[in-house]
Write an enzyme that holds these catalytic residues in place. Structure first.
Site, PDB file in Angstrom:
ATOM      1  N   SER A 162      -5.464  18.794  22.184  1.00 53.64           N
ATOM      2  CA  SER A 162      -7.029  18.870  21.436  1.00 53.64           C
ATOM      3  C   SER A 162      -7.540  17.527  21.152  1.00 53.64           C
ATOM      4  CB  SER A 162      -7.723  20.308  21.470  1.00 53.64           C
ATOM      5  OG  SER A 162      -9.096  19.650  21.817  1.00 53.64           O
ATOM      6  N   LYS A 214     -34.797  27.679  17.869  1.00 52.56           N
ATOM      7  CA  LYS A 214     -34.086  27.063  15.932  1.00 52.56           C
ATOM      8  C   LYS A 214     -33.073  27.953  15.606  1.00 52.56           C
ATOM      9  CE  LYS A 214     -33.766  25.877  12.083  1.00 52.56           C
ATOM     10  NZ  LYS A 214     -33.763  24.796  11.633  1.00 52.56           N
TER      11      LYS A 214
END
Length: 462
Positions: A162, A214
């Site tokens: 990765s 949020k």
């Protein structure tokens, strides 16, 4: 009174800091490592007040640092930068003692190695499952930048998954061992729904916020479909950047489409080479010895090192003469073929321009000679044709030339060409005399062809 002993907080990241970097954030990490981290964090993240262990060393300690010591190892003119453990964006971790290595620390090491005149090449010693997505792309750009100045060889010893592979992909060359694990070109984002755990403890959180999104992805409840779609889109953006980065670093060896086609799989040893994720099999010691034996040079021009043996005995390896000879021969053959094709095209265009000119129509024979026998260019040939003018008409043989060897007037049928005329043939003499009389000839009368030839020579006969 004796003061109580104070136990200093342990150095390195706390579980809470690890959780903050692992949960709810896109990761470029091998799935096996993610599973381990989640297992470690399970049930160990405090819900109430908890003392946070300080992170040491400080994240900004590189700024304005003045030190005579290096931030990386050097062996025989080769700088060695270790990329070991889980990778995070910020922090001064440049070794594996903390269990984490930061992109910030690695960037500092690469910058120092690039500026060190005693370092002629750099090795990336990789053994990492990857880590955070944020920060990896900037470090990969740094690797690509430094590789343009000094060769960088990424040695997978023994994992580059990765994010670690994203960094390695920008090196000049990727070398693996027969057991190296390479790949996992993908992105993962983990969300923990802790609502059940909280309910079992009688805890019911209330989130008071401004802005509809949020608290998206908070761990106190399941993900809604809309939030899941947003997070998936975020993961997709990182994925697009990741495969694009790999393709940029690997050139024609691994395109973005081929990187996607791996579907984030990992490959071992030779299979990674077959898939275009790595370049060759060797050992850390052999690569180091080969780089040490090479003269200093710039970037890719000095990057090709000899194919190493798979043995473990460190030894300087000379460039493979057969490989170099093959490369030269292939380059020569390719250049020769291209030159022949270009030459044939130019020749055809030159011949066509000469023969197709208006001047060539007036003198085709000369034009063909200039086109095929002389290496005149079109302009030179046209000038030559203009200077020569139109081709002169074929010369007309004189009467004497045409009459020579032919049967004369009044000759018998069996009188054949080339045998002359008979001196006793009175019919020929009479014909000549009649012809002379018709043109007013005076004086002694030459006989036969002599008179006709004389007229032709004086221009008196057309």
């Amino acid at each position: 009174m004796t003061e109580p002993a104070v136990t200093p907080a342990p150095s390195g990241p706390s579980l809470l800091h690890i959780a903050d970097r692992v949960l709810g954030r896109p990761l470029l990490m091998h799935p096996g490592k993610v599973e381990v981290l989640l297992h470690v964090l399970e049930g160990r993240i405090p819900l109430g007040d908890a003392a946070l262990a300080p992170l040491s060393p400080d994240a900004s300690r590189f700024t304005g640092q003045i030190s005579a010591s290096r931030t990386f190892r050097v062996e025989g003119g080769v700088g060695i930068v270790s990329i070991v453990g889980s990778l995070v964006n910020r922090g001064a971790w440049i070794g594996a003692s903390s269990g984490l290595t930061s992109y910030e620390g690695l960037a500092k090491q690469l910058t120092d190695a690039a500026a060190d005149p005693k370092v002629k090449a750099i090795m990336l010693d990789l053994d990492s499952p990857g880590g955070e997505a944020t920060g990896m792309f900037a470090l990969a750009a740094k690797v690509r930048e430094v590789a343009a100045e000094k060769p960088i060889v990424a040695v997978v010893n023994d994992m580059a998954a990765s994010a670690a592979y994203g960094i390695a992909s920008q090196a000049t060359e990727i070398v693996v061992s027969p057991t190296s694990i390479v790949g996992s070109i993908g992105v993962v984002l983990t969300h923990l729904d802790r609502s059940g755990e909280l309910a079992s403890k009688g805890i019911k959180p209330t989130l008071i916020h401004a802005g509809a999104h949020k608290v998206d992805g908070n761990p106190f409840g399941p993900l809604s479909d809309a939030v899941r779609a947003d997070l998936q889109a975020e993961v997709g953006k990182f994925y697009d950047q990741f495969v694009g980065l790999v393709a940029q670093g690997r050139g024609g060896k691994l395109s973005a489409a081929k990187a996607r086609a791996t579907e984030a799989r990992t490959f071992i040893g030779q299979e990674a080479i077959d898939r275009g994720l790595a370049d060759r099999v060797s050992t850390f010691e052999a690569v180091l010895a080969s780089l040490q034996s090479r003269p200093a040079g710039r970037g890719a021009a000095a990057s090709k090192i000899a194919p190493a043996t798979t043995g473990t005995t460190p030894a300087a390896v000379a460039p493979d003469a057969d490989v170099l000879a093959t490369a030269r021969a292939e380059g020569h053959a390719a250049g020769l073929a291209e030159g022949k094709a270009l030459g044939a095209k130019e020749a055809a265009e030159r011949i066509g321009a000469i023969l197709g000119s208006d001047e060539a129509k007036a003198n085709a024979t000369l034009a063909a000679h200039l086109a095929f026998k002389i290496s005149f260019g079109p302009e030179e040939a046209v000038h030559a044709l203009i200077a020569a003018g139109r081709a002169a008409a074929p010369a007309v043989p004189s009467i004497a030339e045409r009459a020579a060897g032919l049967a004369e007037f009044g000759a018998p049928d069996d009188f054949t060409a080339g045998r002359g005329r008979s001196s006793t043939d009175e019919s020929w003499s009479k014909a000549v005399a009649e012809a002379n009389r018709s043109i007013g000839a005076v004086g002694p009368m030459p006989t036969g062809n002599e008179h006709l030839a004389g007229l032709h020579a004086r221009g008196g006969m057309r």
